[in-house]
Scaffold this motif. Structure first.
Motif, PDB file in Angstrom:
ATOM      1  N   ALA A  74       0.830  -1.212   0.000  1.00  0.00           N
ATOM      2  CA  ALA A  74       0.000   0.000   0.000  1.00  0.00           C
ATOM      3  C   ALA A  74       0.863   1.259   0.000  1.00  0.00           C
ATOM      4  O   ALA A  74       0.618   2.193  -0.770  1.00  0.00           O
ATOM      5  CB  ALA A  74      -0.944   0.003   1.199  1.00  0.00           C
ATOM      6  N   LYS A  75       1.868   1.297   0.852  1.00  0.00           N
ATOM      7  CA  LYS A  75       2.761   2.457   0.929  1.00  0.00           C
ATOM      8  C   LYS A  75       3.536   2.606  -0.379  1.00  0.00           C
ATOM      9  O   LYS A  75       3.740   3.714  -0.865  1.00  0.00           O
ATOM     10  CB  LYS A  75       3.724   2.294   2.109  1.00  0.00           C
ATOM     11  N   ALA A  76       3.978   1.481  -0.959  1.00  0.00           N
ATOM     12  CA  ALA A  76       4.700   1.532  -2.232  1.00  0.00           C
ATOM     13  C   ALA A  76       3.834   2.166  -3.318  1.00  0.00           C
ATOM     14  O   ALA A  76       4.304   2.985  -4.108  1.00  0.00           O
ATOM     15  CB  ALA A  76       5.143   0.136  -2.647  1.00  0.00           C
ATOM     16  N   GLY A  77       2.565   1.797  -3.345  1.00  0.00           N
ATOM     17  CA  GLY A  77       1.648   2.381  -4.324  1.00  0.00           C
ATOM     18  C   GLY A  77       1.500   3.878  -4.153  1.00  0.00           C
ATOM     19  O   GLY A  77       1.496   4.631  -5.128  1.00  0.00           O
ATOM     20  N   LYS A  78       1.408   4.324  -2.882  1.00  0.00           N
ATOM     21  CA  LYS A  78       1.264   5.755  -2.615  1.00  0.00           C
ATOM     22  C   LYS A  78       2.536   6.511  -2.993  1.00  0.00           C
ATOM     23  O   LYS A  78       2.472   7.579  -3.597  1.00  0.00           O
ATOM     24  CB  LYS A  78       0.937   5.986  -1.142  1.00  0.00           C
ATOM     25  N   LEU A  79       3.695   5.958  -2.630  1.00  0.00           N
ATOM     26  CA  LEU A  79       4.957   6.632  -2.954  1.00  0.00           C
ATOM     27  C   LEU A  79       5.171   6.695  -4.462  1.00  0.00           C
ATOM     28  O   LEU A  79       5.643   7.694  -4.992  1.00  0.00           O
ATOM     29  CB  LEU A  79       6.128   5.927  -2.275  1.00  0.00           C
ATOM     30  N   SER A  80       4.806   5.630  -5.154  1.00  0.00           N
ATOM     31  CA  SER A  80       4.937   5.614  -6.608  1.00  0.00           C
ATOM     32  C   SER A  80       4.028   6.667  -7.238  1.00  0.00           C
ATOM     33  O   SER A  80       4.435   7.378  -8.161  1.00  0.00           O
ATOM     34  CB  SER A  80       4.601   4.227  -7.147  1.00  0.00           C
ATOM     35  N   ALA A  81       2.822   6.787  -6.717  1.00  0.00           N
ATOM     36  CA  ALA A  81       1.888   7.790  -7.235  1.00  0.00           C
ATOM     37  C   ALA A  81       2.409   9.206  -7.000  1.00  0.00           C
ATOM     38  O   ALA A  81       2.085  10.128  -7.757  1.00  0.00           O
ATOM     39  CB  ALA A  81       0.518   7.624  -6.584  1.00  0.00           C
ATOM     40  N   GLU A  82       3.248   9.378  -5.978  1.00  0.00           N
ATOM     41  CA  GLU A  82       3.834  10.690  -5.685  1.00  0.00           C
ATOM     42  C   GLU A  82       5.119  10.944  -6.467  1.00  0.00           C
ATOM     43  O   GLU A  82       5.734  11.983  -6.329  1.00  0.00           O
ATOM     44  CB  GLU A  82       4.090  10.837  -4.186  1.00  0.00           C
ATOM     45  N   GLY A  83       5.568   9.960  -7.259  1.00  0.00           N
ATOM     46  CA  GLY A  83       6.717  10.180  -8.128  1.00  0.00           C
ATOM     47  C   GLY A  83       7.945   9.344  -7.825  1.00  0.00           C
ATOM     48  O   GLY A  83       8.953   9.476  -8.507  1.00  0.00           O
ATOM     49  N   LEU A  84       7.913   8.476  -6.807  1.00  0.00           N
ATOM     50  CA  LEU A  84       9.068   7.633  -6.508  1.00  0.00           C
ATOM     51  C   LEU A  84       9.134   6.471  -7.495  1.00  0.00           C
ATOM     52  O   LEU A  84       8.112   5.854  -7.810  1.00  0.00           O
ATOM     53  CB  LEU A  84       8.985   7.095  -5.072  1.00  0.00           C
ATOM     54  N   THR A  85      10.327   6.186  -7.986  1.00  0.00           N
ATOM     55  CA  THR A  85      10.530   5.043  -8.877  1.00  0.00           C
ATOM     56  C   THR A  85      11.686   4.204  -8.356  1.00  0.00           C
ATOM     57  O   THR A  85      12.495   4.661  -7.551  1.00  0.00           O
ATOM     58  CB  THR A  85      10.858   5.479 -10.317  1.00  0.00           C
ATOM     59  N   VAL A  86      11.755   2.968  -8.814  1.00  0.00           N
ATOM     60  CA  VAL A  86      12.890   2.087  -8.538  1.00  0.00           C
ATOM     61  C   VAL A  86      13.454   1.705  -9.905  1.00  0.00           C
ATOM     62  O   VAL A  86      12.780   1.040 -10.693  1.00  0.00           O
ATOM     63  CB  VAL A  86      12.480   0.827  -7.754  1.00  0.00           C
ATOM     64  N   ASN A  87      14.656   2.157 -10.190  1.00  0.00           N
ATOM     65  CA  ASN A  87      15.270   1.947 -11.508  1.00  0.00           C
ATOM     66  C   ASN A  87      14.372   2.447 -12.639  1.00  0.00           C
ATOM     67  O   ASN A  87      14.280   1.836 -13.699  1.00  0.00           O
ATOM     68  CB  ASN A  87      15.632   0.479 -11.715  1.00  0.00           C
ATOM     69  N   GLY A  88      13.695   3.548 -12.378  1.00  0.00           N
ATOM     70  CA  GLY A  88      12.831   4.157 -13.386  1.00  0.00           C
ATOM     71  C   GLY A  88      11.451   3.540 -13.493  1.00  0.00           C
ATOM     72  O   GLY A  88      10.622   4.023 -14.255  1.00  0.00           O
ATOM     73  N   ALA A  89      11.176   2.491 -12.714  1.00  0.00           N
ATOM     74  CA  ALA A  89       9.889   1.802 -12.807  1.00  0.00           C
ATOM     75  C   ALA A  89       8.928   2.277 -11.723  1.00  0.00           C
ATOM     76  O   ALA A  89       9.325   2.477 -10.580  1.00  0.00           O
ATOM     77  CB  ALA A  89      10.088   0.294 -12.685  1.00  0.00           C
ATOM     78  N   VAL A  90       7.669   2.438 -12.091  1.00  0.00           N
ATOM     79  CA  VAL A  90       6.631   2.754 -11.118  1.00  0.00           C
ATOM     80  C   VAL A  90       6.155   1.449 -10.494  1.00  0.00           C
ATOM     81  O   VAL A  90       6.367   0.367 -11.039  1.00  0.00           O
ATOM     82  CB  VAL A  90       5.448   3.504 -11.773  1.00  0.00           C
ATOM     83  N   TYR A  91       5.521   1.561  -9.350  1.00  0.00           N
ATOM     84  CA  TYR A  91       5.006   0.370  -8.666  1.00  0.00           C
ATOM     85  C   TYR A  91       3.743  -0.103  -9.365  1.00  0.00           C
ATOM     86  O   TYR A  91       2.835   0.675  -9.631  1.00  0.00           O
ATOM     87  CB  TYR A  91       4.711   0.672  -7.204  1.00  0.00           C
ATOM     88  N   ALA A  92       3.698  -1.384  -9.660  1.00  0.00           N
ATOM     89  CA  ALA A  92       2.514  -1.971 -10.270  1.00  0.00           C
ATOM     90  C   ALA A  92       1.872  -2.902  -9.249  1.00  0.00           C
ATOM     91  O   ALA A  92       2.499  -3.863  -8.800  1.00  0.00           O
ATOM     92  CB  ALA A  92       2.885  -2.750 -11.531  1.00  0.00           C
TER      93      ALA A  92
END
Length: 112
Positions: A74-92
């Motif tokens: 859940a937190k990963a989804g929120k952080l991804s929606a705010e612009g955080l990526t891991v190696n350029g990838a958004v959380y799916a």
């Protein structure tokens, strides 16, 4: 004619500025200030991310979730929606590791 060129210029400038405002922040490249610029990441979380990253860069979102306390799907989804990526990838959603099975709770024996 001049007003239509001016209007187009303003529209293009606004589009460029809005895209810069939502620039992605890669967890493997960002410093503490950049991490804390992501809504949902404060000093404590940024420290945990940087400490975990010292051992090795994060491979993907699952790796980040496994290694950083306080970040689950859940937190990963929120952080991804705010612009955080891991190696350029958004959380799916749906790519997170399955939760570990918890032992079943024992029922208290009934008193007679």
């Amino acid at each position: 004619m001049f007003s239509s060129v001016k209007t187009t210029f303003v529209a293009v400038a606004a589009a460029l500025l809005s895209s810069l405002a939502f620039a992605a922040t890669d967890v493997n490249k960002a410093d503490q200030a950049q991490l804390e610029s992501v809504k949902g990441i404060g000093p404590s979380m940024s420290n945990r991310l940087l400490e975990a990253r010292k051992t090795a860069p994060f491979k993907d979102w699952n790796d980040l979730i496994d290694r950083v306390q306080g970040i689950g799907p859940a937190k990963a989804g929120k952080l991804s929606a705010e612009g955080l990526t891991v190696n350029g990838a958004v959380y799916a959603a749906g790519t997170a590791p399955a939760e570990k099975a918890k032992p079943a709770t024992e029922k208290k024996s009934e008193k007679k």
